[in-house]
Structure formats: structure tokens, C-alpha cells
Write an enzyme that holds these catalytic residues in place. Structure first.
Site, PDB file in Angstrom:
ATOM      1  N   PRO A   2      41.151  35.339  35.383  1.00 46.47           N
ATOM      2  CA  PRO A   2      41.028  34.204  34.490  1.00 46.47           C
ATOM      3  C   PRO A   2      39.705  33.470  34.641  1.00 46.47           C
ATOM      4  CG  PRO A   2      42.435  33.710  36.360  1.00 46.47           C
ATOM      5  CD  PRO A   2      41.678  34.928  36.678  1.00 46.47           C
ATOM      6  N   GLU A   3      39.170  33.073  33.522  1.00 43.37           N
ATOM      7  CA  GLU A   3      38.056  32.144  33.513  1.00 43.37           C
ATOM      8  C   GLU A   3      38.624  30.773  33.131  1.00 43.37           C
ATOM      9  OE1 GLU A   3      34.571  33.728  31.533  1.00 43.37           O
ATOM     10  OE2 GLU A   3      35.234  35.758  31.946  1.00 43.37           O
TER      11      GLU A   3
END
Length: 274
Positions: A2-3
Site C-alpha cells: 500500500p501507498e
DNA sequence: CGGGCGGCCTGGAGGC
DNA sequence: TGCCTCCAGGCCGCCC
């Protein structure tokens, strides 16, 4: 995995599920994450406490139990929180289980174990070693063209490496760095110090727009990201360059290229990005 | 001291 | 079917 948009999607998904619930018991099944999980400290600070807020700093989640303690969590590349009942079959790589009031459970699942879980005192947040050197939030007003220009000044470093540096700005990972540079028309290998102020302003706008848009559609689902309700994000269908090597640019139809920067894949259009 | 890159881990995809 | 190689969205810390 995830960013920033994915972590923000997780945060928003967890709020209605967790707020007001009490952490009754914590079981660490495997403490070998990025850092060894300090199980007793986790239990000492958080068990018996009610969850009052869920915040985010960069890609870190802060699940707060008022003045008692905060669960500092990072999803790494493959981490996820699963909200379920005691009857839900246990996924492999379930490393931690938080037993909650109302016969619910929050499970931390992370195959590659690049994630982290740590309990901290609220007053430790400001000076925590993992948080203290973090740059501004990309969607905050503090992150603007003036700030990024001053950071870029005289730097030979490629602009993509620079915007992925959490000391410069948090939350911009490999996907959104490629996407934002594409929308700004900037070549990812370009030396940061050789960009005009106007182009840096454009890049700041692109970063804010790409991240904001991704959050609004629930993040990017590429391989294994989903929010705690197991809903997929829809940003992948909007990606202009990421993972599109050999495919035509949507703007100019030139073939998207891939290169390696800092051991990571970079995608760009050689015609639109200079 | 800026910054490139190795390493941490597992699993899925694709080639043979 | 199986084995082997490559690749993956993060980030610390080592070393040039």
C-alpha cells in the site's frame, strides 16, 4: 502493497468498525515482523482499552486508545487488517489477533512480514524514531511548490527518487510516483535540480491530484490490496503508465517504457515526459 | 553527507 | 506436473 491512498482507504474503512470497541485481549502468533513485536508492551498499553481514534501519518496507521496508548502499524508490502468474527477461518500468515468487544476480531495478516506493530505512549508520537524525520503530508498545504523547489535546489538526484523519499514528502510510493510524473510531463530520470519552478509547481499539483483521485476511488488494487471489508480499489483501471510497459500512451500513443531506478521499476512515456 | 543499493520475506507468474 | 528464475506497491541501514 500500500501507498498513501491505500493506507488512507484502510483507515477510513476501520473507523466505523473499530471506534468505541474495547481491545479485550491480544494474541501474537508470530512476532517476526519487520521489527520483533513487543508483545508484552502491546498488551500492557492496549489491552482493556477502548479505541477512540484512527489516524494516519504517511503510510503509518495510528490506532489510538485515548491517553493510554497507540497501536502504531505499518502494512509493509503485503500487510492487511482483517475485521471478522471468531468463527472466520484463520488466514495463513495471521500474525496478530486483537479480540474486541462485541465478539469481533481485528487480525493482522502479512505474508512477507515487512509490516510492523508496536504499542507506544501518545507522548512518544512526536519523537518516535520512525516518525520524527518524516516529511510533510502530500495533501497538506505545507507541501507546495515553494517547499519542493527548495528541496530540489542543486540536487542531482533523479526527481522520481526524490519524491519517493519520505524525508521529502510522505506516502508517494512506486506507483504514484510514476503516475504523478507522467501527469506532470516530467521524465523520471531528470535531475531534480534541473527542473524549473513552474514545472515543480505542476508536479506538486499532479501528486495531490493523483493521490486525491486514488483515495476517492478506494486505492489501487494491483495484486493483493483490499480494504478491511474486502472491497477492491478501482484505481488500477486509471493507471496511465504504471505496469503498462509496451502499451500505447493514452495521450500520444507512443509505447510506454520501463526502466530500473533504485532497484525499482519506473514506467514513463518517452514522448510526453521530458 | 547525499544517495545508491542490499537485504529483509513469501508467493505468484511464467519459462522450460 | 514440477522446478527454476524473476518480480512485487516499503524502508532501514550499510557503504561508497
Amino acid at each position: 502493497m500500500p501507498e498513501l491512498p491505500e493506507v488512507e482507504t484502510v483507515r477510513r474503512g476501520l473507523i466505523p468498525l473499530l471506534l468505541g470497541r474495547t481491545i479485550e485481549r491480544i494474541v501474537i502468533r508470530d512476532s517476526r515482523l519487520r521489527y520483533p513485536v513487543a508483545k508484552r508492551r502491546l498488551q500492557a498499553l492496549l489491552s482493556g482499552r477502548k479505541i477512540t481514534a484512527i489516524k494516519r501519518r504517511g503510510k503509518y496507521l495510528l490506532i489510538s486508545c485515548g491517553s493510554h496508548g497507540i497501536l502504531l502499524a505499518h502494512l509493509g508490502m503485503t500487510g492487511r487488517f482483517q475485521f471478522c468474527t471468531p468463527r472466520t477461518a484463520q488466514a495463513s500468515h495471521t500474525h496478530a489477533i486483537f479480540y474486541l468487544s462485541g465478539r469481533k476480531e481485528l487480525r493482522f495478516v502479512d505474508p512477507r512480514r515487512f509490516g510492523m506493530l508496536e504499542a507506544i505512549h501518545p507522548e512518544e508520537v512526536a519523537k518516535h524514531s520512525l516518525l520524527v524525520d518524516l516529511g510533510p503530508e502530500p495533501l497538506s498545504p505545507q507541501f507546495d511548490g515553494t517547499l519542493l523547489s527548495s528541496v530540489c535546489h542543486n540536487r542531482k538526484r533523479p526527481i522520481k527518487n526524490l519524491i519517493m523519499d519520505a524525508k521529502v514528502v510522505v506516502g508517494v510510493g512506486n506507483i504514484y510516483a510514476s503516475e504523478a510524473l507522467h501527469w506532470a510531463g516530467i521524465h523520471p530520470h531528470r535531475a531534480a535540480g534541473r527542473l524549473s519552478h513552474a514545472r515543480i509547481e505542476t508536479l506538486v499539483d499532479a501528486i495531490k491530484n493523483v493521490l486525491g483521485r486514488a483515495i476517492s476511488v478506494g486505492g489501487t488494487t494491483l495484486r493483493d490490496f483490499s480494504d478491511p471489508n474486502e472491497e477492491a480499489g478501482y484505481f488500477a483501471i486509471e493507471l496511465a503508465v504504471y505496469d503498462r510497459e509496451g502499451q500505447p500512451c493514452h495521450t500520444c500513443a507512443r509505447v510506454i517504457k520501463r526502466s530500473i531506478q533504485g532497484n525499482r521499476s519506473t514506467f514513463y512515456c518517452p514522448a510526453c515526459q521530458r
